[in-house]
Write a protein that holds these residues in place. Structure first.
Motif, PDB file in Angstrom:
ATOM      1  N   ARG A  67      77.311  60.881  27.750  1.00 18.20           N
ATOM      2  CA  ARG A  67      77.472  60.071  28.956  1.00 18.20           C
ATOM      3  C   ARG A  67      78.279  60.867  29.975  1.00 18.20           C
ATOM      4  N   VAL A  68      77.855  60.820  31.213  1.00 15.71           N
ATOM      5  CA  VAL A  68      78.599  61.513  32.271  1.00 15.71           C
ATOM      6  C   VAL A  68      79.034  60.471  33.299  1.00 15.71           C
ATOM      7  N   GLU A 105      93.425  58.556  42.384  1.00 13.57           N
ATOM      8  CA  GLU A 105      93.305  57.267  41.696  1.00 13.57           C
ATOM      9  C   GLU A 105      91.945  57.167  40.971  1.00 13.57           C
ATOM     10  N   GLU A 106      90.881  57.585  41.670  1.00  8.93           N
ATOM     11  CA  GLU A 106      89.553  57.534  41.059  1.00  8.93           C
ATOM     12  C   GLU A 106      89.450  58.524  39.885  1.00  8.93           C
ATOM     13  N   ALA A 107      90.083  59.685  40.032  1.00  7.60           N
ATOM     14  CA  ALA A 107      90.070  60.681  38.947  1.00  7.60           C
ATOM     15  C   ALA A 107      90.783  60.110  37.717  1.00  7.60           C
ATOM     16  N   ARG A 108      91.888  59.399  37.953  1.00  5.92           N
ATOM     17  CA  ARG A 108      92.625  58.808  36.829  1.00  5.92           C
ATOM     18  C   ARG A 108      91.744  57.785  36.098  1.00  5.92           C
ATOM     19  N   LYS A 109      91.040  56.947  36.883  1.00  7.68           N
ATOM     20  CA  LYS A 109      90.185  55.922  36.263  1.00  7.68           C
ATOM     21  C   LYS A 109      89.094  56.573  35.411  1.00  7.68           C
ATOM     22  N   VAL A 110      88.490  57.648  35.934  1.00 12.50           N
ATOM     23  CA  VAL A 110      87.435  58.344  35.187  1.00 12.50           C
ATOM     24  C   VAL A 110      88.021  58.962  33.914  1.00 12.50           C
ATOM     25  N   ALA A 111      89.194  59.569  34.043  1.00 12.38           N
ATOM     26  CA  ALA A 111      89.829  60.219  32.878  1.00 12.38           C
ATOM     27  C   ALA A 111      90.089  59.208  31.768  1.00 12.38           C
ATOM     28  N   GLU A 112      90.494  58.007  32.155  1.00 10.69           N
ATOM     29  CA  GLU A 112      90.801  56.974  31.150  1.00 10.69           C
ATOM     30  C   GLU A 112      89.568  56.554  30.349  1.00 10.69           C
ATOM     31  N   ARG A 113      88.375  56.763  30.935  1.00 12.29           N
ATOM     32  CA  ARG A 113      87.130  56.345  30.248  1.00 12.29           C
ATOM     33  C   ARG A 113      86.420  57.528  29.581  1.00 12.29           C
ATOM     34  N   SER A 114      87.008  58.728  29.655  1.00  9.65           N
ATOM     35  CA  SER A 114      86.287  59.927  29.212  1.00  9.65           C
ATOM     36  C   SER A 114      86.975  60.622  28.041  1.00  9.65           C
ATOM     37  N   ASP A 115      86.208  61.521  27.392  1.00 16.84           N
ATOM     38  CA  ASP A 115      86.787  62.372  26.332  1.00 16.84           C
ATOM     39  C   ASP A 115      87.257  63.700  26.914  1.00 16.84           C
ATOM     40  N   MET A 116      86.715  64.034  28.070  1.00 19.75           N
ATOM     41  CA  MET A 116      87.065  65.300  28.730  1.00 19.75           C
ATOM     42  C   MET A 116      86.691  65.136  30.208  1.00 19.75           C
ATOM     43  N   VAL A 117      87.459  65.772  31.089  1.00 23.25           N
ATOM     44  CA  VAL A 117      87.098  65.719  32.516  1.00 23.25           C
ATOM     45  C   VAL A 117      86.887  67.131  33.042  1.00 23.25           C
ATOM     46  N   ILE A 118      85.808  67.277  33.796  1.00 21.25           N
ATOM     47  CA  ILE A 118      85.542  68.543  34.478  1.00 21.25           C
ATOM     48  C   ILE A 118      85.920  68.362  35.947  1.00 21.25           C
ATOM     49  N   VAL A 119      86.834  69.210  36.419  1.00 15.94           N
ATOM     50  CA  VAL A 119      87.299  69.129  37.809  1.00 15.94           C
ATOM     51  C   VAL A 119      86.740  70.335  38.555  1.00 15.94           C
ATOM     52  N   THR A 158      80.522  68.069  22.759  1.00 16.41           N
ATOM     53  CA  THR A 158      80.145  67.639  21.408  1.00 16.41           C
ATOM     54  C   THR A 158      79.204  66.441  21.533  1.00 16.41           C
ATOM     55  N   LYS A 159      78.546  66.134  20.460  1.00 17.64           N
ATOM     56  CA  LYS A 159      77.586  65.007  20.444  1.00 17.64           C
ATOM     57  C   LYS A 159      78.265  63.701  20.847  1.00 17.64           C
ATOM     58  N   ASN A 160      77.543  62.883  21.608  1.00 20.67           N
ATOM     59  CA  ASN A 160      77.985  61.529  21.987  1.00 20.67           C
ATOM     60  C   ASN A 160      79.273  61.476  22.787  1.00 20.67           C
ATOM     61  N   MET A 161      79.675  62.562  23.365  1.00 23.52           N
ATOM     62  CA  MET A 161      80.934  62.501  24.103  1.00 23.52           C
ATOM     63  C   MET A 161      80.722  61.933  25.516  1.00 23.52           C
ATOM     64  N   THR A 162      81.817  61.432  26.102  1.00 19.16           N
ATOM     65  CA  THR A 162      81.787  60.975  27.499  1.00 19.16           C
ATOM     66  C   THR A 162      82.525  61.999  28.348  1.00 19.16           C
ATOM     67  N   VAL A 163      81.805  62.521  29.334  1.00 21.89           N
ATOM     68  CA  VAL A 163      82.374  63.578  30.181  1.00 21.89           C
ATOM     69  C   VAL A 163      82.614  63.017  31.581  1.00 21.89           C
ATOM     70  N   GLY A 164      83.841  63.100  32.063  1.00 24.29           N
ATOM     71  CA  GLY A 164      84.151  62.698  33.435  1.00 24.29           C
ATOM     72  C   GLY A 164      83.977  63.894  34.364  1.00 24.29           C
ATOM     73  N   VAL A 165      83.573  63.613  35.596  1.00 25.47           N
ATOM     74  CA  VAL A 165      83.419  64.699  36.576  1.00 25.47           C
ATOM     75  C   VAL A 165      84.062  64.265  37.884  1.00 25.47           C
ATOM     76  N   LYS A 187      73.726  68.990  36.963  1.00 26.24           N
ATOM     77  CA  LYS A 187      72.455  69.387  36.335  1.00 26.24           C
ATOM     78  C   LYS A 187      72.704  70.131  35.021  1.00 26.24           C
ATOM     79  N   VAL A 188      73.676  71.049  35.049  1.00 21.66           N
ATOM     80  CA  VAL A 188      73.968  71.831  33.840  1.00 21.66           C
ATOM     81  C   VAL A 188      74.530  70.931  32.736  1.00 21.66           C
ATOM     82  N   ILE A 189      75.455  70.021  33.120  1.00 28.93           N
ATOM     83  CA  ILE A 189      76.037  69.124  32.103  1.00 28.93           C
ATOM     84  C   ILE A 189      74.936  68.243  31.499  1.00 28.93           C
ATOM     85  N   ILE A 190      74.069  67.735  32.367  1.00 27.22           N
ATOM     86  CA  ILE A 190      72.984  66.856  31.865  1.00 27.22           C
ATOM     87  C   ILE A 190      72.096  67.628  30.880  1.00 27.22           C
ATOM     88  N   SER A 191      71.776  68.858  31.212  1.00 31.62           N
ATOM     89  CA  SER A 191      70.886  69.607  30.309  1.00 31.62           C
ATOM     90  C   SER A 191      71.588  69.877  28.970  1.00 31.62           C
TER      91      SER A 191
END
Ligand code: F3S
Length: 312
Positions: A2-3, A201-215, A252-259, A275-279
Motif C-alpha cells: 500500500r502506498v 502535519e500531513e507528513a506526520r499523519k502519513v508516517a503514523e499510518r506507514s511502515d516506512m516513509v519516503i521523503v 517487504t511484502k504487504n508493507m505500507t509505504v508513505g510518500v 511509478k517505481v514504488i508501485i512496480s
C-alpha cells in the motif's frame, strides 16, 4: 503493498510563483535571463531552468548589462539588491511573499527597539538576508544546545522572536519553551509559513499510518529535511532526490509505504518515484494500492511535466 501519498506534497505557492515568473521570462525575454542564486532549492528544477537557457549568478556584477535577473524565492539582502539596481538590469523579484513578510517584520521589531531572536540556520539564504536587513542585530539560534544562560545580560525590556519560514514546528515550540524560562516577557511571532506547517502535519499523519516513509527532495532543501525529521519520529525514513535513489531492498511484502515531498520538489519527480514504488509493490505482492496518488499518476500530469510542474 500500500502506498499513501501525503495530502500536501511538492510545490508550495511561493515556489510555483517563482517558477512561473522564470518560465515567463525564459519564453518572452529577448535578453539573457539569470537567477540570483538558485531559484529554489531543488536540483531537478535548476536543471529544468538551465534547459530553458536560464543560468545562475551569485554576484550582481556577473549579470551582463541589459540582462534580466530573477531574485530567488528565498530572497536576497539589501546590499545585493542595491548592487543589482545600480546596473542596467531588469529585476524580477520572485522572493516569496512569506519570506518578505519576515524580513519586514524583523526590521520593524528592531526599529521599535526590540532585541531580536531569530530561530533558523544562520547561513541559510533566507536568514542571511534577514540578518543583512537588520545589520546583523539579532541572535540567531539553530539548535536547543545554543540556548544557554544568559542569552542576554541584562535581559532587555522588549525581546521579540521570529523564525525561518521553513523551520520545524516541533523545534520552534521546544525552543520557545526553553527561551521563555529565562526571558518570560518574550514576544513570540511564529513566522513559519502555512505551507511548511501543513506539509509537516500531513507528513506526520502519513508516517503514523506507514511502515516506512519516503521523503523526496534535494539534500540542500531545508523544508525537505524538516519533513524527514517529523516522519522519523514515527517510522524509518528514506530521503531521496529522484527515483534513481530507490533500492528494492527497502521494501517487504504487504508493507505500507508513505510518500511525501518538499515544497520545491516538482510533480514530475514525485510521479516517477511513485511509478517505481508501485512496480516494486506489484512485484512483491502482485498488486499495489495507491491512496491519494491520483493527481500525480493521472494523464493530466503530462501537461505539468512539460512546464516543470508549474501552473503556467
Ligand atoms: Fe514561501 Fe513557504 Fe514556499 S516561505 S517559498 S510558501 S515554503
Amino acid at each position: 503493498m500500500r502506498v499513501i501519498v501525503a495530502d500536501k506534497a511538492g510545490f508550495c505557492q511561493g515556489v510555483k510563483r517563482a517558477l512561473d515568473l522564470a518560465i515567463k521570462e525564459a519564453t518572452q525575454s529577448p535578453e539573457p535571463v539569470y537567477t540570483f542564486g538558485p531559484l529554489v532549492h531543488n536540483n531537478q528544477v535548476i536543471t529544468y531552468l538551465e534547459d530553458l537557457g536560464i543560468e545562475r549568478i551569485d554576484e550582481a556584477l556577473q549579470a551582463p548589462p541589459g540582462s534580466h535577473v530573477i531574485i530567488r524565492s528565498h530572497g536576497i539582502g539589501p546590499l545585493d539588491m542595491e548592487k543589482l539596481e545600480e546596473q542596467e538590469l531588469t529585476i524580477i523579484d520572485a522572493t516569496c511573499v512569506k519570506v518578505k513578510q519576515v524580513q519586514d517584520f524583523a526590521k520593524s521589531l528592531i526599529e521599535r527597539g526590540y532585541a531580536l531572536i531569530v530561530l533558523g540556520a544562520p547561513e541559510h539564504p533566507e536568514i542571511k538576508a534577514i540578518r543583512e536587513y537588520i545589520n546583523d542585530r539579532a541572535l540567531v539560534i539553530h539548535s536547543l544546545d545554543e540556548i544557554i544562560e544568559p542569552l542576554f545580560n541584562p535581559i532587555p525590556e522588549k525581546v521579540g522572536l521570529v523564525s525561518q519560514t521553513t523551520l520545524s514546528k516541533i523545534f520552534f515550540d521546544q525552543a520557545v519553551e526553553k527561551i521563555r524560562k529565562q526571558i518570560p516577557n518574550l514576544e513570540v511571532h511564529n513566522t513559519i509559513c502555512g505551507a511548511t506547517e501543513t506539509r509537516q502535519e500531513e507528513a506526520r499523519k502519513v508516517a503514523e499510518r506507514s511502515d516506512m516513509v519516503i521523503v523526496i527532495g534535494s539534500p540542500f532543501s531545508s523544508n525537505t529535511s524538516r519533513l524527514a525529521e517529523v516522519c522519523v519520529e514515527h517510522v524509518p525514513v528514506k530521503k531521496i532526490e529522484t527515483e534513481e535513489d530507490i533500492s528494492e531492498e527497502w521494501f517487504t511484502k504487504n508493507m505500507t509505504v508513505g510518500v511525501t515531498a518538499g515544497a520545491s520538489t516538482p510533480e514530475w519527480v514525485i510521479k516517477q518515484v511513485l511509478k517505481v514504488i508501485i512496480s516494486i509493490g506489484e512485484m512483491l505482492d502482485g498488486e499495489c494500492e495507491v491512496i491519494n496518488g491520483d493527481m500525480y499518476l493521472t494523464k493530466d500530469n503530462k501537461s505539468q511535466e512539460k512546464n516543470g510542474g508549474s501552473s503556467v
